[in-house]
Design a protein around this motif. Structure first.
Motif, PDB file in Angstrom:
ATOM      1  N   ASP A   1      -0.677 -11.898  12.461  1.00 23.09           N
ATOM      2  CA  ASP A   1      -0.795 -11.257  10.583  1.00 23.09           C
ATOM      3  C   ASP A   1      -2.270 -12.576   9.566  1.00 23.09           C
ATOM      4  O   ASP A   1      -2.677 -13.349   9.745  1.00 23.09           O
ATOM      5  CB  ASP A   1       0.444 -12.397  10.835  1.00 23.09           C
ATOM      6  N   LEU A   2      -2.176 -11.435   9.215  1.00 20.54           N
ATOM      7  CA  LEU A   2      -3.475 -11.466   7.766  1.00 20.54           C
ATOM      8  C   LEU A   2      -2.523 -11.201   6.386  1.00 20.54           C
ATOM      9  O   LEU A   2      -1.864 -11.002   6.261  1.00 20.54           O
ATOM     10  CB  LEU A   2      -4.596 -11.116   7.454  1.00 20.54           C
ATOM     11  N   VAL A   3      -3.020 -13.003   5.736  1.00 19.78           N
ATOM     12  CA  VAL A   3      -2.255 -13.148   4.172  1.00 19.78           C
ATOM     13  C   VAL A   3      -2.660 -12.733   2.917  1.00 19.78           C
ATOM     14  O   VAL A   3      -2.743 -14.187   2.116  1.00 19.78           O
ATOM     15  CB  VAL A   3      -0.835 -14.082   4.123  1.00 19.78           C
ATOM     16  N   PRO A   4      -2.785 -11.229   2.718  1.00 19.48           N
ATOM     17  CA  PRO A   4      -4.380 -11.884   1.698  1.00 19.48           C
ATOM     18  C   PRO A   4      -3.487 -11.355   0.284  1.00 19.48           C
ATOM     19  O   PRO A   4      -4.225 -11.334  -0.523  1.00 19.48           O
ATOM     20  CB  PRO A   4      -5.011 -10.021   1.728  1.00 19.48           C
ATOM     21  N   ASN A   5      -1.885 -11.570   0.105  1.00 17.82           N
ATOM     22  CA  ASN A   5      -1.750 -10.805  -1.458  1.00 17.82           C
ATOM     23  C   ASN A   5      -1.743 -12.230  -2.149  1.00 17.82           C
ATOM     24  O   ASN A   5      -1.631 -12.289  -3.172  1.00 17.82           O
ATOM     25  CB  ASN A   5      -0.534 -10.270  -1.377  1.00 17.82           C
TER      26      ASN A   5
ATOM     27  N   VAL B   1       2.437  -7.264   3.159  1.00 20.89           N
ATOM     28  CA  VAL B   1       2.198  -6.997   1.882  1.00 20.89           C
ATOM     29  C   VAL B   1       0.575  -5.747   1.608  1.00 20.89           C
ATOM     30  O   VAL B   1       0.273  -6.608  -0.179  1.00 20.89           O
ATOM     31  CB  VAL B   1       2.655  -7.775   0.628  1.00 20.89           C
ATOM     32  N   ALA B   2       0.544  -5.596   2.443  1.00 22.78           N
ATOM     33  CA  ALA B   2      -0.371  -4.633   2.487  1.00 22.78           C
ATOM     34  C   ALA B   2      -0.156  -3.337   0.930  1.00 22.78           C
ATOM     35  O   ALA B   2      -1.433  -3.207   0.616  1.00 22.78           O
ATOM     36  CB  ALA B   2      -0.435  -3.341   3.877  1.00 22.78           C
ATOM     37  N   HIS B   3       0.997  -3.607   0.612  1.00 18.25           N
ATOM     38  CA  HIS B   3       1.127  -2.998  -0.980  1.00 18.25           C
ATOM     39  C   HIS B   3       0.958  -3.225  -1.446  1.00 18.25           C
ATOM     40  O   HIS B   3       1.122  -2.654  -3.234  1.00 18.25           O
ATOM     41  CB  HIS B   3       2.167  -1.986  -0.445  1.00 18.25           C
ATOM     42  N   GLY B   4       0.757  -4.773  -1.655  1.00 21.56           N
ATOM     43  CA  GLY B   4       0.187  -5.748  -2.500  1.00 21.56           C
ATOM     44  C   GLY B   4      -1.141  -5.391  -3.224  1.00 21.56           C
ATOM     45  O   GLY B   4      -1.767  -4.931  -3.115  1.00 21.56           O
ATOM     46  N   MET B   5      -1.513  -7.098  -3.600  1.00 23.40           N
ATOM     47  CA  MET B   5      -3.064  -7.000  -3.710  1.00 23.40           C
ATOM     48  C   MET B   5      -3.210  -6.473  -5.509  1.00 23.40           C
ATOM     49  O   MET B   5      -4.118  -7.375  -6.159  1.00 23.40           O
ATOM     50  CB  MET B   5      -3.878  -6.665  -2.393  1.00 23.40           C
ATOM     51  N   VAL B   6      -3.074  -5.312  -5.363  1.00 20.78           N
ATOM     52  CA  VAL B   6      -3.855  -4.773  -6.696  1.00 20.78           C
ATOM     53  C   VAL B   6      -2.488  -4.509  -7.493  1.00 20.78           C
ATOM     54  O   VAL B   6      -1.482  -3.887  -7.584  1.00 20.78           O
ATOM     55  CB  VAL B   6      -4.403  -3.483  -6.482  1.00 20.78           C
TER      56      VAL B   6
ATOM     57  N   PHE C   1       2.822  -3.614  -6.857  1.00 19.80           N
ATOM     58  CA  PHE C   1       3.128  -3.274  -5.521  1.00 19.80           C
ATOM     59  C   PHE C   1       2.691  -1.236  -5.685  1.00 19.80           C
ATOM     60  O   PHE C   1       2.485  -0.355  -6.384  1.00 19.80           O
ATOM     61  CB  PHE C   1       4.456  -2.668  -4.827  1.00 19.80           C
ATOM     62  N   ASP C   2       1.495  -1.341  -4.704  1.00 16.74           N
ATOM     63  CA  ASP C   2       1.839   1.038  -4.012  1.00 16.74           C
ATOM     64  C   ASP C   2       0.975   0.736  -5.025  1.00 16.74           C
ATOM     65  O   ASP C   2       0.940   2.336  -5.703  1.00 16.74           O
ATOM     66  CB  ASP C   2       2.386   1.262  -4.068  1.00 16.74           C
ATOM     67  N   GLN C   3      -0.462   0.254  -5.776  1.00 20.11           N
ATOM     68  CA  GLN C   3      -1.426   0.876  -6.868  1.00 20.11           C
ATOM     69  C   GLN C   3      -2.237   1.701  -5.913  1.00 20.11           C
ATOM     70  O   GLN C   3      -3.068   0.743  -4.451  1.00 20.11           O
ATOM     71  CB  GLN C   3      -1.624  -0.070  -7.507  1.00 20.11           C
ATOM     72  N   ASP C   4      -3.319   2.858  -6.533  1.00 22.97           N
ATOM     73  CA  ASP C   4      -3.688   3.080  -5.818  1.00 22.97           C
ATOM     74  C   ASP C   4      -5.314   2.570  -5.537  1.00 22.97           C
ATOM     75  O   ASP C   4      -5.644   2.647  -4.182  1.00 22.97           O
ATOM     76  CB  ASP C   4      -4.666   4.268  -6.765  1.00 22.97           C
ATOM     77  N   GLY C   5      -5.634   1.049  -6.509  1.00 22.57           N
ATOM     78  CA  GLY C   5      -7.027   0.172  -6.165  1.00 22.57           C
ATOM     79  C   GLY C   5      -7.066   0.199  -4.657  1.00 22.57           C
ATOM     80  O   GLY C   5      -7.719  -0.931  -4.031  1.00 22.57           O
ATOM     81  N   VAL C   6      -5.232  -0.628  -3.969  1.00 23.43           N
ATOM     82  CA  VAL C   6      -5.616  -1.147  -2.131  1.00 23.43           C
ATOM     83  C   VAL C   6      -6.232  -0.355  -1.537  1.00 23.43           C
ATOM     84  O   VAL C   6      -6.757  -0.920  -0.990  1.00 23.43           O
ATOM     85  CB  VAL C   6      -4.384  -1.963  -1.953  1.00 23.43           C
ATOM     86  N   HIS C   7      -6.831   0.480  -1.457  1.00 25.21           N
ATOM     87  CA  HIS C   7      -7.516   1.258  -0.458  1.00 25.21           C
ATOM     88  C   HIS C   7      -8.785   1.438  -0.819  1.00 25.21           C
ATOM     89  O   HIS C   7      -9.276   2.093   1.098  1.00 25.21           O
ATOM     90  CB  HIS C   7      -6.594   3.304  -1.527  1.00 25.21           C
TER      91      HIS C   7
END
Length: 573
Positions: free
Chosen positions: A118-122, A223-228, A253-259
């Motif tokens: 697991d990786l927790v980057p948010n 939370v891969a859809h978080g961060m940005v 959540f699910d902001q385009d910048g995560v990509h």
């Protein structure tokens, strides 16, 4: 006449390794989630640990899975079961040491198993060194730019900077004594990183390299859809924000910048995936490098189409299919989700993934025991017999679909959720914050039983951190091993058949067959799967050799009767 289908022999380590050496092994992998604190306890302190997992790896090899995904074991105050990380390069003492992690990875590879961590980057823990220093240095500290610190609204800054709510309930902001507020989409002990700051990206690319150098085969991204977050952190303007989760695009959540983050990460991973080791296991255990390292996204999005954005060719490899997990045991609903999933993944060339249970939702043996529409966190036992029958059938359906499948520890034993835990033993942080998630995730986290007897049914010698129910031993590995018709032997046989048949595993389509209402039937090459989701027996719309059934099927006058809530696999060759 009735037919009993016994377990096939477990694949050997060399057979597993041979399959594991394929390029793009992840396109049809069966990945088993281990929740370390609830899997096996090696030192008798009541808490599972890495050494406990290591000793049980042969069981996972014999089960027939391809890879093991470990939930977080990093250094953490455990405010949210390790998803509040204080040090991403250290093992929490409750789980062991870095040497234990190294031994686990090496042993897994020797057994032909891959390891995903697991990786927790948010967000980090509030005890992460960056955050502690940012708080100590006060307003104006450069370290505060690595998180989301803001002045409050109101005459004296007494109101939160915006109206966002925590996923666990309550405001998503906490005020410090110096007057500034910080953002935490989850618990207050989990401050969100500011991914606009270059130091955050640099740090996580370094963390990736640290664990890749340790030998891990991939990362599950929490939370891969978080961060940005949306620019300016705008108000959401809704008083029922949590009902919108997974149904609408949110400013957090699910902001385009995560990509763009994932495109950078993919470059790192591909450096390691392009390494070449010798063909086959060696004394150094380098065989796994020929198969590539992977990213798996936990991305709750409004649609499977948006989920597909995360698995474009230059981003991540897989994304969990939560639409499938949330589907009811209903033929029309399941077929619609399957079709939409395959259609969405096909343009980006990514495999579909299928999952029925994990550490955050009610086990599917209990979910299917209750009426549909209650959500994925349920505090009702329901009809245990019905739930188990449907769970077994749902598993065979899932394992017959093209792509990769995820299993959650204990589901191969048919474990139900423990719905009657005393409130005083609960540890889910959402349970203690009103208006958040239901907070009943502890029910699927109760340590699993290995033996019929003992203080914790073989989990360890010192009890268990969550109480196990009476009778848990009759669902244990020991109680089910070698027993025809047991849920454990059903899983072992299904995984062996799936591995042996070339028409199962990878792919991006199924051929639907005509079937009675409430029945799903599809063909893949010379393999046919029929799932009866109704409460009545039906006549199978195929002919051939029965490979496996989740319940007892009967044949008479050349026809096969499929009982209620039963899935059958056929070979038509």
């Amino acid at each position: 006449m009735s037919q009993q289908h016994s377990a096939a022999p477990a694949p050997t380590a060399s057979a597993v390794a041979t399959v594991g050496r394929r390029r793009d092994w992840w396109r049809d992998a069966v990945i088993y989630q281990v929740y370390p604190r609830s899997f096996a306890d090696s030192n008798g302190d009541g808490m599972g640990d890495l050494e406990g997992v290591r000793t049980r790896l042969p069981y996972l090899r014999d089960l027939g899975v391809d890879a093991v995904w470990l939930s977080p074991f990093y250094a953490s105050p455990q405010a949210d079961a390790g998803y509040d990380v204080a040090d991403y390069r250290a093992v929490d003492p409750m789980f062991g040491t870095l040497l234990d992690a190294d031994a686990l990875i090496r042993d897994a590879h020797q057994l032909g198993l891959r390891i995903i961590v697991d990786l927790v980057p948010n967000h980090s823990s509030d005890q992460h060194e960056w955050f502690k220093r940012a708080v100590a240095e006060g307003p104006g500290s450069p370290l505060r730019d690595r998180y989301h610190f803001r002045p409050g609204k109101g005459v004296n800054g007494e109101l939160p900077p915006n109206d966002w709510e925590s996923i666990f309930g309550g405001p998503a902001w906490t005020r410090l004594p110096d007057g500034e507020w910080y953002l935490h989409l989850f618990a207050p002990e989990q401050p969100d990183f500011n991914w606009e700051h270059p130091a955050v990206g640099d740090e996580f690319r370094s963390i990736l390299r640290f664990w890749l150098d340790m030998g891990v085969d991939g990362f599950r991204i929490d939370v891969a859809h978080g961060m940005v977050k949306a620019e300016g952190l705008p108000d959401l303007g809704s008083h029922e924000q949590l009902k919108l989760l997974g149904n609408d695009v949110m400013p957090f959540f699910d902001q385009d910048g995560v990509h763009e983050i994932y495109r950078q990460w993919r470059l790192v991973l591909d450096e390691y995936s392009d390494k070449r080791g010798p063909e086959g296991p060696s004394s150094e255990g380098r065989w796994w490098e020929t198969g590539g390292r992977i990213f798996v996204a936990e991305a709750w999005t409004p649609t499977v189409e948006r989920t597909a954005n995360y698995v474009r060719p230059d981003e991540l490899h897989q994304a969990f299919n939560f639409q499938y997990l949330s589907a009811a045991w209903d033929a029309d609903e399941l077929r619609a989700v399957v079709d939409r999933t395959l259609e969405s993944m096909r343009p980006v060339g990514a495999p579909a993934t299928w999952v029925l249970s994990n550490h955050d939702v009610t086990r599917h043996a209990t979910r299917f025991a209750n009426p549909p529409g209650l959500g994925t966190q349920i505090r009702l036992a329901g009809d245990r017999e019905l739930g188990l029958r449907r769970a077994r059938a749902a598993t065979l359906l899932m394992l017959a679909l093209p792509g990769s499948a995820y299993l959650y520890q204990g589901e191969e034993l048919g474990l139900p959720d423990v719905v009657d835990l005393p409130d005083e033993v609960r540890q889910d942080p959402a349970y203690f914050r009103g208006a958040g998630q239901d907070g009943f995730r502890d029910g699927c986290r109760v340590p699993i039983p290995w033996t019929r007897t003992g203080s914790s049914y073989g989990f360890g010698d010192g009890g268990s951190w969550l109480p196990q129910p009476e009778g848990w031993g009759e669902l244990s590995v020991a109680a089910q091993t070698g027993v025809p018709g047991s849920t454990l032997e059903l899983y072992r046989t299904a995984l062996a058949v799936r591995r042996e048949r070339p028409d199962l595993g990878p792919g991006d389509s199924v051929e639907w067959l005509k079937a009675p209402e409430g029945v799903l039937a599809f063909r893949r090459g010379e393999f046919v799967c029929v799932a009866n989701t109704t409460g009545e027996s039906v006549t199978a719309p195929v002919r051939g050799r029965v490979l496996l059934a989740s319940g007892e099927v009967s044949e008479a006058d050349g026809e096969v009767k499929v009982p209620a809530d039963t899935t059958v696999w056929w070979a038509t060759d």
